[in-house]
Design an enzyme around this catalytic site. Structure first.
Site, PDB file in Angstrom:
ATOM      1  N   ARG A  11       1.228  -1.234  -0.093  1.00  0.00           N
ATOM      2  CA  ARG A  11      -0.112   0.569  -0.281  1.00  0.00           C
ATOM      3  C   ARG A  11       0.805   1.084  -0.015  1.00  0.00           C
ATOM      4  O   ARG A  11       2.021   1.307   0.543  1.00  0.00           O
ATOM      5  CB  ARG A  11      -0.441  -0.066   1.376  1.00  0.00           C
ATOM      6  CG  ARG A  11      -2.372  -1.003   1.173  1.00  0.00           C
ATOM      7  CD  ARG A  11      -2.199  -1.556   2.552  1.00  0.00           C
ATOM      8  NE  ARG A  11      -2.719  -0.304   3.086  1.00  0.00           N
ATOM      9  CZ  ARG A  11      -3.056   0.609   4.741  1.00  0.00           C
ATOM     10  NH1 ARG A  11      -3.085  -0.795   5.412  1.00  0.00           N
ATOM     11  NH2 ARG A  11      -3.416   0.876   4.872  1.00  0.00           N
ATOM     12  N   SER A  13       0.921   4.151   1.710  1.00  0.00           N
ATOM     13  CA  SER A  13       0.538   4.743   3.272  1.00  0.00           C
ATOM     14  C   SER A  13       1.475   4.496   3.664  1.00  0.00           C
ATOM     15  O   SER A  13       2.744   3.763   3.718  1.00  0.00           O
ATOM     16  CB  SER A  13      -0.238   3.893   4.446  1.00  0.00           C
ATOM     17  OG  SER A  13       0.228   3.132   4.912  1.00  0.00           O
ATOM     18  N   LYS A  83      -2.006  -7.833  11.666  1.00  0.00           N
ATOM     19  CA  LYS A  83      -3.389  -7.603  12.180  1.00  0.00           C
ATOM     20  C   LYS A  83      -4.836  -7.361  10.880  1.00  0.00           C
ATOM     21  O   LYS A  83      -6.058  -7.629  11.344  1.00  0.00           O
ATOM     22  CB  LYS A  83      -3.633  -6.568  13.128  1.00  0.00           C
ATOM     23  CG  LYS A  83      -3.240  -4.848  13.032  1.00  0.00           C
ATOM     24  CD  LYS A  83      -3.344  -4.038  13.487  1.00  0.00           C
ATOM     25  CE  LYS A  83      -3.380  -2.761  13.633  1.00  0.00           C
ATOM     26  NZ  LYS A  83      -4.030  -2.213  12.581  1.00  0.00           N
ATOM     27  N   ASP A  84      -4.141  -6.711  10.002  1.00  0.00           N
ATOM     28  CA  ASP A  84      -4.941  -6.663   8.663  1.00  0.00           C
ATOM     29  C   ASP A  84      -5.377  -8.078   8.065  1.00  0.00           C
ATOM     30  O   ASP A  84      -6.414  -7.859   6.805  1.00  0.00           O
ATOM     31  CB  ASP A  84      -4.300  -5.281   7.818  1.00  0.00           C
ATOM     32  CG  ASP A  84      -4.645  -4.221   8.495  1.00  0.00           C
ATOM     33  OD1 ASP A  84      -5.008  -3.966   9.586  1.00  0.00           O
ATOM     34  OD2 ASP A  84      -3.856  -3.567   8.186  1.00  0.00           O
ATOM     35  N   THR A 127     -11.755   6.994  17.432  1.00  0.00           N
ATOM     36  CA  THR A 127     -11.024   4.996  17.251  1.00  0.00           C
ATOM     37  C   THR A 127     -12.820   4.387  16.055  1.00  0.00           C
ATOM     38  O   THR A 127     -13.493   4.457  16.908  1.00  0.00           O
ATOM     39  CB  THR A 127     -10.594   4.553  18.069  1.00  0.00           C
ATOM     40  OG1 THR A 127     -10.723   3.236  17.844  1.00  0.00           O
ATOM     41  CG2 THR A 127     -11.648   3.940  19.380  1.00  0.00           C
ATOM     42  N   SER A 129     -11.938   1.494  15.495  1.00  0.00           N
ATOM     43  CA  SER A 129     -11.815   0.013  15.742  1.00  0.00           C
ATOM     44  C   SER A 129     -12.861  -0.961  17.417  1.00  0.00           C
ATOM     45  O   SER A 129     -13.004   0.148  17.887  1.00  0.00           O
ATOM     46  CB  SER A 129     -10.190  -0.071  16.513  1.00  0.00           C
ATOM     47  OG  SER A 129     -10.903  -1.681  17.730  1.00  0.00           O
ATOM     48  N   LEU A 130     -13.898  -1.899  16.835  1.00  0.00           N
ATOM     49  CA  LEU A 130     -14.548  -1.843  17.633  1.00  0.00           C
ATOM     50  C   LEU A 130     -14.245  -3.323  18.893  1.00  0.00           C
ATOM     51  O   LEU A 130     -14.847  -2.419  19.658  1.00  0.00           O
ATOM     52  CB  LEU A 130     -15.547  -3.295  16.848  1.00  0.00           C
ATOM     53  CG  LEU A 130     -16.479  -2.591  15.960  1.00  0.00           C
ATOM     54  CD1 LEU A 130     -17.132  -3.851  15.827  1.00  0.00           C
ATOM     55  CD2 LEU A 130     -17.118  -1.336  16.013  1.00  0.00           C
ATOM     56  N   ARG A 131     -13.020  -3.352  18.961  1.00  0.00           N
ATOM     57  CA  ARG A 131     -12.276  -3.856  20.242  1.00  0.00           C
ATOM     58  C   ARG A 131     -12.376  -2.840  21.280  1.00  0.00           C
ATOM     59  O   ARG A 131     -12.143  -2.521  22.320  1.00  0.00           O
ATOM     60  CB  ARG A 131     -10.779  -5.012  19.668  1.00  0.00           C
ATOM     61  CG  ARG A 131     -10.375  -5.012  20.401  1.00  0.00           C
ATOM     62  CD  ARG A 131      -8.739  -5.239  20.221  1.00  0.00           C
ATOM     63  NE  ARG A 131      -7.507  -4.162  19.168  1.00  0.00           N
ATOM     64  CZ  ARG A 131      -7.413  -3.533  19.530  1.00  0.00           C
ATOM     65  NH1 ARG A 131      -7.175  -3.227  21.021  1.00  0.00           N
ATOM     66  NH2 ARG A 131      -6.591  -2.694  18.637  1.00  0.00           N
ATOM     67  N   ARG A 132     -11.010  -1.413  20.529  1.00  0.00           N
ATOM     68  CA  ARG A 132     -11.147  -0.614  21.242  1.00  0.00           C
ATOM     69  C   ARG A 132     -12.188  -0.114  22.184  1.00  0.00           C
ATOM     70  O   ARG A 132     -12.344   0.615  22.994  1.00  0.00           O
ATOM     71  CB  ARG A 132     -10.660   0.117  20.535  1.00  0.00           C
ATOM     72  CG  ARG A 132      -8.853   0.123  19.456  1.00  0.00           C
ATOM     73  CD  ARG A 132      -8.398   1.333  19.369  1.00  0.00           C
ATOM     74  NE  ARG A 132      -6.237   0.838  18.841  1.00  0.00           N
ATOM     75  CZ  ARG A 132      -6.071   0.820  17.720  1.00  0.00           C
ATOM     76  NH1 ARG A 132      -6.379   1.606  16.912  1.00  0.00           N
ATOM     77  NH2 ARG A 132      -4.833   0.270  17.736  1.00  0.00           N
ATOM     78  N   ARG A 149     -10.913   7.536  10.563  1.00  0.00           N
ATOM     79  CA  ARG A 149     -10.468   6.589   9.837  1.00  0.00           C
ATOM     80  C   ARG A 149      -9.777   7.542   8.901  1.00  0.00           C
ATOM     81  O   ARG A 149      -8.890   7.916   9.308  1.00  0.00           O
ATOM     82  CB  ARG A 149     -11.520   6.326   8.802  1.00  0.00           C
ATOM     83  CG  ARG A 149     -12.899   5.275   9.036  1.00  0.00           C
ATOM     84  CD  ARG A 149     -11.880   3.507   8.631  1.00  0.00           C
ATOM     85  NE  ARG A 149     -10.836   3.539   7.850  1.00  0.00           N
ATOM     86  CZ  ARG A 149     -11.721   2.975   6.549  1.00  0.00           C
ATOM     87  NH1 ARG A 149     -12.711   2.692   6.487  1.00  0.00           N
ATOM     88  NH2 ARG A 149     -10.818   2.704   5.813  1.00  0.00           N
ATOM     89  N   GLY A 150      -8.605   6.788   7.995  1.00  0.00           N
ATOM     90  CA  GLY A 150      -7.059   6.778   7.768  1.00  0.00           C
ATOM     91  C   GLY A 150      -5.897   7.007   7.792  1.00  0.00           C
ATOM     92  O   GLY A 150      -6.098   6.212   8.620  1.00  0.00           O
ATOM     93  N   VAL A 152      -1.282   6.931   9.307  1.00  0.00           N
ATOM     94  CA  VAL A 152      -2.024   7.663  10.862  1.00  0.00           C
ATOM     95  C   VAL A 152      -1.576   9.059  10.752  1.00  0.00           C
ATOM     96  O   VAL A 152      -1.621  10.191  12.345  1.00  0.00           O
ATOM     97  CB  VAL A 152      -0.311   7.312  11.069  1.00  0.00           C
ATOM     98  CG1 VAL A 152      -0.231   7.789  12.811  1.00  0.00           C
ATOM     99  CG2 VAL A 152      -0.324   5.519  11.525  1.00  0.00           C
ATOM    100  N   ARG A 155      -5.222  10.869  10.388  1.00  0.00           N
ATOM    101  CA  ARG A 155      -5.432  10.912  12.174  1.00  0.00           C
ATOM    102  C   ARG A 155      -5.202  11.875  13.620  1.00  0.00           C
ATOM    103  O   ARG A 155      -6.224  12.624  13.846  1.00  0.00           O
ATOM    104  CB  ARG A 155      -5.627   9.436  12.909  1.00  0.00           C
ATOM    105  CG  ARG A 155      -5.853   8.550  11.954  1.00  0.00           C
ATOM    106  CD  ARG A 155      -6.127   6.767  12.223  1.00  0.00           C
ATOM    107  NE  ARG A 155      -6.390   5.831  11.875  1.00  0.00           N
ATOM    108  CZ  ARG A 155      -7.169   5.015  11.897  1.00  0.00           C
ATOM    109  NH1 ARG A 155      -7.223   4.346  12.958  1.00  0.00           N
ATOM    110  NH2 ARG A 155      -7.519   4.021  10.784  1.00  0.00           N
ATOM    111  N   CYS A 242     -12.824  -7.767  11.260  1.00  0.00           N
ATOM    112  CA  CYS A 242     -12.331  -6.681  12.037  1.00  0.00           C
ATOM    113  C   CYS A 242     -13.907  -5.821  12.067  1.00  0.00           C
ATOM    114  O   CYS A 242     -13.657  -5.339  12.600  1.00  0.00           O
ATOM    115  CB  CYS A 242     -11.953  -5.255  11.245  1.00  0.00           C
ATOM    116  SG  CYS A 242     -13.038  -4.357   9.937  1.00  0.00           S
TER     117      CYS A 242
END
Length: 306
Positions: A11, A13, A83-84, A127, A129-132, A149-150, A152, A155, A242
């Protein structure tokens, strides 16, 4: 015949490019004389920024274009944040190398507050992230949680513009981009669990290229592979992606492996926890055992609705 050139699909980024360059440097060091080039490309996960990942197909959106590049012989490998990477790869692909893991903690980033406890009632925390979100709700149900989103840089710019009082990011990503100074405090295991595989870099390649796989395996870190295999096996047994709030953290012990897992409700803040010890000869079995414990506590109710 051993390849003399490896092309890395990545990617565009800043973090993805850093990770790809890091892998390229390690490959050149491991195989003197090997040429390594980057093939930067945009993915649907990078392009769709107006909706949470869970609503548009999950983290697999970051992989598809890179896998197509490998299938079309435009690249021999792809570099991802582990993690992705979905718990189950698309047929025809393998993960021959997982690099040594960096700090898997989450970072609390704010311009005005030191940590989660320091935030005033009703503070805005960014955030997606549903986990966070689930762990934030459990710790501070009074906070206003807003999507973020986006990349680093994007953000951090939104935080600096005053859109949020604090945001949560992966510590490893900030460290890799030279932005560790932005971290005010860390949210660390076992009290706060990261995403399965967080802070590990994975190399993906076609499974029908033994010549390429052999070169890539030189970068594999045995300890990291063991621990993340347990985490990913737990996630897979839960049907994790995710779009479900799952956390996992595995560590080596003198007796084998210790795995902790959680499933949470990002709306109500209820958290289900499980942990177990297991043999380092059977990390998948350990992951499945922790998943079974979470399911026995009623985790399916959270997994089915998010």
């Amino acid at each position: 015949m051993t390849p003399t050139l490896l092309r890395i699909a990545t990617r565009k980024s800043a973090l993805a490019l850093w990770q790809a360059e890091h892998v390229a440097a390690q490959l050149r060091a491991a195989h003197p004389g090997l040429a390594v080039e980057l093939v930067p490309m945009s993915t649907r996960g990078d392009e769709i920024l107006d909706r949470p990942l869970a609503a548009v197909g999950g983290k697999g959106l970051f992989l598809k274009e890179l896998e197509v590049a490998m299938l079309e012989d435009r690249a021999e490998l792809a570099v991802h944040s582990l993690k992705d990477v979905p718990a189950e790869l698309e047929p025809g692909f393998a993960l021959p190398a997982i690099l040594a893991r960096a700090d898997c903690a989450d970072a609390f980033v704010s311009n005005h507050y030191q940590d989660l406890a320091d935030l005033p009632e009703g503070a805005r925390v960014g955030t997606s992230s549903l986990r966070r979100q689930a762990q934030l709700r459990a710790a501070r149900p009074d906070l206003r949680l807003l999507d973020l989103r986006g990349n680093v840089g994007t953000r951090l710019a939104k935080l600096d513009a005053g859109d949020y009082d604090a945001i949560l990011l992966a510590c490893a990503g900030l460290d890799r981009l030279g932005l560790a100074a932005r971290i005010r405090s860390l949210l660390v295991a076992p009290e706060w669990l990261p995403a399965p595989g967080q802070a590990a870099i994975a190399i993906e390649a076609r499974d029908d290229r033994p010549d390429v796989l052999a070169l890539l395996r030189a970068l594999d870190d045995a300890d990291t592979r063991l621990t993340v295999t347990a985490e990913r096996a737990m996630n897979q047994a839960l049907g994790g992606s995710c779009s479900v709030p799952v956390g996992a953290w595995c560590m080596r012990t003198e007796h084998g492996l210790h795995l902790r897992g959680l499933v949470g409700d990002p709306h109500g803040g209820q958290l289900l926890h499980a942990r177990a010890d297991g043999s380092d000869q059977a990390p998948e079995a350990l992951g499945r055992r922790v998943a079974a414990s979470l399911l026995a506590q009623g985790a399916a109710a959270f997994l089915d609705t998010h």
